[in-house]
Each structure stands twice: as C-alpha cells, then as structure tokens.
Design a protein around this motif. Structure first.
Motif, short mmCIF file in Angstrom:
data_model
loop_
_atom_site.label_atom_id
_atom_site.label_comp_id
_atom_site.label_asym_id
_atom_site.label_seq_id
_atom_site.Cartn_x
_atom_site.Cartn_y
_atom_site.Cartn_z
N SER A 84 -4.02 25.21 -15.86
CA SER A 84 -4.37 24.98 -17.25
C SER A 84 -4.10 26.23 -18.06
O SER A 84 -4.23 27.34 -17.56
CB SER A 84 -5.85 24.60 -17.39
N CYS A 85 -3.74 26.04 -19.31
CA CYS A 85 -3.53 27.14 -20.24
C CYS A 85 -4.29 26.80 -21.51
O CYS A 85 -3.88 25.91 -22.26
CB CYS A 85 -2.04 27.32 -20.52
N ALA A 86 -5.39 27.49 -21.72
CA ALA A 86 -6.23 27.25 -22.88
C ALA A 86 -5.83 28.19 -24.01
O ALA A 86 -5.67 29.38 -23.80
CB ALA A 86 -7.70 27.45 -22.53
N ALA A 87 -5.68 27.64 -25.20
CA ALA A 87 -5.22 28.39 -26.35
C ALA A 87 -6.29 28.48 -27.42
O ALA A 87 -7.01 27.51 -27.67
CB ALA A 87 -3.96 27.76 -26.94
N SER A 88 -6.37 29.62 -28.05
CA SER A 88 -7.20 29.79 -29.24
C SER A 88 -6.30 29.80 -30.46
O SER A 88 -5.12 30.16 -30.38
CB SER A 88 -8.01 31.08 -29.16
N GLY A 89 -6.85 29.41 -31.59
CA GLY A 89 -6.07 29.34 -32.80
C GLY A 89 -5.92 27.91 -33.30
O GLY A 89 -5.90 26.97 -32.51
N ARG A 90 -5.78 27.78 -34.59
CA ARG A 90 -5.73 26.45 -35.21
C ARG A 90 -4.33 25.89 -35.32
O ARG A 90 -4.17 24.74 -35.76
CB ARG A 90 -6.37 26.51 -36.60
N THR A 91 -3.32 26.66 -34.95
CA THR A 91 -1.94 26.23 -35.08
C THR A 91 -1.30 25.93 -33.73
O THR A 91 -0.08 25.96 -33.60
CB THR A 91 -1.10 27.27 -35.82
N PHE A 92 -2.11 25.62 -32.73
CA PHE A 92 -1.61 25.36 -31.38
C PHE A 92 -0.52 24.29 -31.36
O PHE A 92 0.49 24.43 -30.66
CB PHE A 92 -2.76 24.96 -30.47
N SER A 93 -0.71 23.23 -32.12
CA SER A 93 0.23 22.11 -32.09
C SER A 93 1.58 22.46 -32.69
O SER A 93 2.54 21.70 -32.53
CB SER A 93 -0.36 20.90 -32.81
N ASN A 94 1.70 23.58 -33.38
CA ASN A 94 2.97 24.01 -33.96
C ASN A 94 3.88 24.70 -32.96
O ASN A 94 5.03 25.00 -33.28
CB ASN A 94 2.73 24.95 -35.15
N TYR A 95 3.38 24.98 -31.78
CA TYR A 95 4.13 25.74 -30.78
C TYR A 95 4.64 24.85 -29.67
O TYR A 95 3.91 24.02 -29.13
CB TYR A 95 3.25 26.83 -30.16
N ALA A 96 5.90 25.06 -29.33
CA ALA A 96 6.37 24.59 -28.04
C ALA A 96 5.73 25.47 -26.97
O ALA A 96 5.49 26.66 -27.20
CB ALA A 96 7.88 24.66 -27.96
N MET A 97 5.45 24.90 -25.82
CA MET A 97 4.78 25.65 -24.75
C MET A 97 5.61 25.60 -23.48
O MET A 97 6.27 24.60 -23.19
CB MET A 97 3.39 25.08 -24.48
N GLY A 98 5.55 26.68 -22.74
CA GLY A 98 6.30 26.74 -21.50
C GLY A 98 5.52 27.41 -20.39
O GLY A 98 4.56 28.15 -20.64
N TRP A 99 5.91 27.10 -19.17
CA TRP A 99 5.39 27.77 -17.99
C TRP A 99 6.53 28.54 -17.33
O TRP A 99 7.63 28.01 -17.14
CB TRP A 99 4.82 26.77 -16.98
N PHE A 100 6.24 29.78 -17.00
CA PHE A 100 7.15 30.64 -16.27
C PHE A 100 6.43 31.19 -15.05
O PHE A 100 5.19 31.15 -14.98
CB PHE A 100 7.64 31.80 -17.15
N ARG A 101 7.19 31.71 -14.11
CA ARG A 101 6.56 32.31 -12.94
C ARG A 101 7.33 33.55 -12.52
O ARG A 101 8.52 33.69 -12.79
CB ARG A 101 6.49 31.32 -11.77
N GLN A 102 6.62 34.44 -11.86
CA GLN A 102 7.22 35.68 -11.40
C GLN A 102 6.73 35.99 -9.99
O GLN A 102 5.53 36.18 -9.78
CB GLN A 102 6.90 36.84 -12.34
N ALA A 103 7.66 36.02 -9.06
CA ALA A 103 7.36 36.36 -7.68
C ALA A 103 7.54 37.86 -7.48
O ALA A 103 8.26 38.51 -8.24
CB ALA A 103 8.26 35.58 -6.73
#
Length: 124
Positions: free
Chosen positions: A21-40
């Motif tokens: 899960s990725c919880a966001a603060s801020g009122r403009t969350f829906s304006n952002y595209a969101m992505g998941w990245f990983r680093q080994a």
C-alpha cells in the motif's frame, strides 16, 4: 504537494503473495499518475507498474505481467500493488512515486514525489 508512505512489505516464500500500500497526503492525489518501482541491492531502481490519474489505464513491466496488479482508490488516497506468484528475483525495496505526466511512466525521471520504500524479500 503529496507525501507518500509505503507499507505491506515482508518476508514470503516463493509462490506466495503480498499486497503493498502507498498512502498519500494532500488534496490533489487524484491529479497524479502513480507508479511502483523497485531497487535490489547493487542495482538501479527499475519500473514495476503504473496507473493513470483516473485509474483507467495501467502499465506493467514485462517481468511482472500476469503476476502483479496495480490499483488505486482516490477516495482513500491510496495506491496498491497486489503481488502474486512471487519469485526470489522480486526481492527488492519497493517505492511508490507520483507523476504529473501522462506518458513515459516507466521512467523514474517522470516522477516528482517518492515514498521511503518498503522491503520485500522472497525466499526460495
């Protein structure tokens, strides 16, 4: 701005599942595209999955297609990554990011905001 906090990582056996899960603060969350990245360890951050502002479009790295699912709930200001059929090569720190762009979402440079990361370890 948006502040992101990941959770849900842990230690699982190969073939198991986790939901990040990725919880966001801020009122403009829906304006952002969101992505998941990983680093080994010893590797650069790599793209895993992304989702559009509305949630209508999703994108996946070839290595996770059919196994991982990204989704978002704008009412809860949360993005999810459901990970099934986990493999040892999925072991990494997983980060979520927010982007104001609509294209090239597999590129980390497109993202403005990042969470602190959550560790996923898959044992063989």
């Amino acid at each position: 701005q948006v502040q992101l906090v990941e959770s849900g990582g842990g230690l699982v056996q190969a073939g198991g599942s986790l939901r990040l899960s990725c919880a966001a603060s801020g009122r403009t969350f829906s304006n952002y595209a969101m992505g998941w990245f990983r680093q080994a360890p010893g590797k650069e951050r790599e793209f895993v999955a992304a989702i559009s502002w509305s949630g209508g479009s999703t994108y996946y790295a070839d290595s996770v297609k059919g196994r991982f699912t990204i989704s978002r709930d704008n009412a809860k200001n949360t993005v999810y990554l459901q990970m099934n059929s986990l493999k040892p090569e999925d072991t990494a720190v997983y980060y979520c990011g927010g982007s104001l762009y609509v294209d090239y979402l597999s590129l980390s440079d497109q993202y403005i905001y990042w969470g602190q990361g959550t560790q996923v370890t898959v044992s063989s």
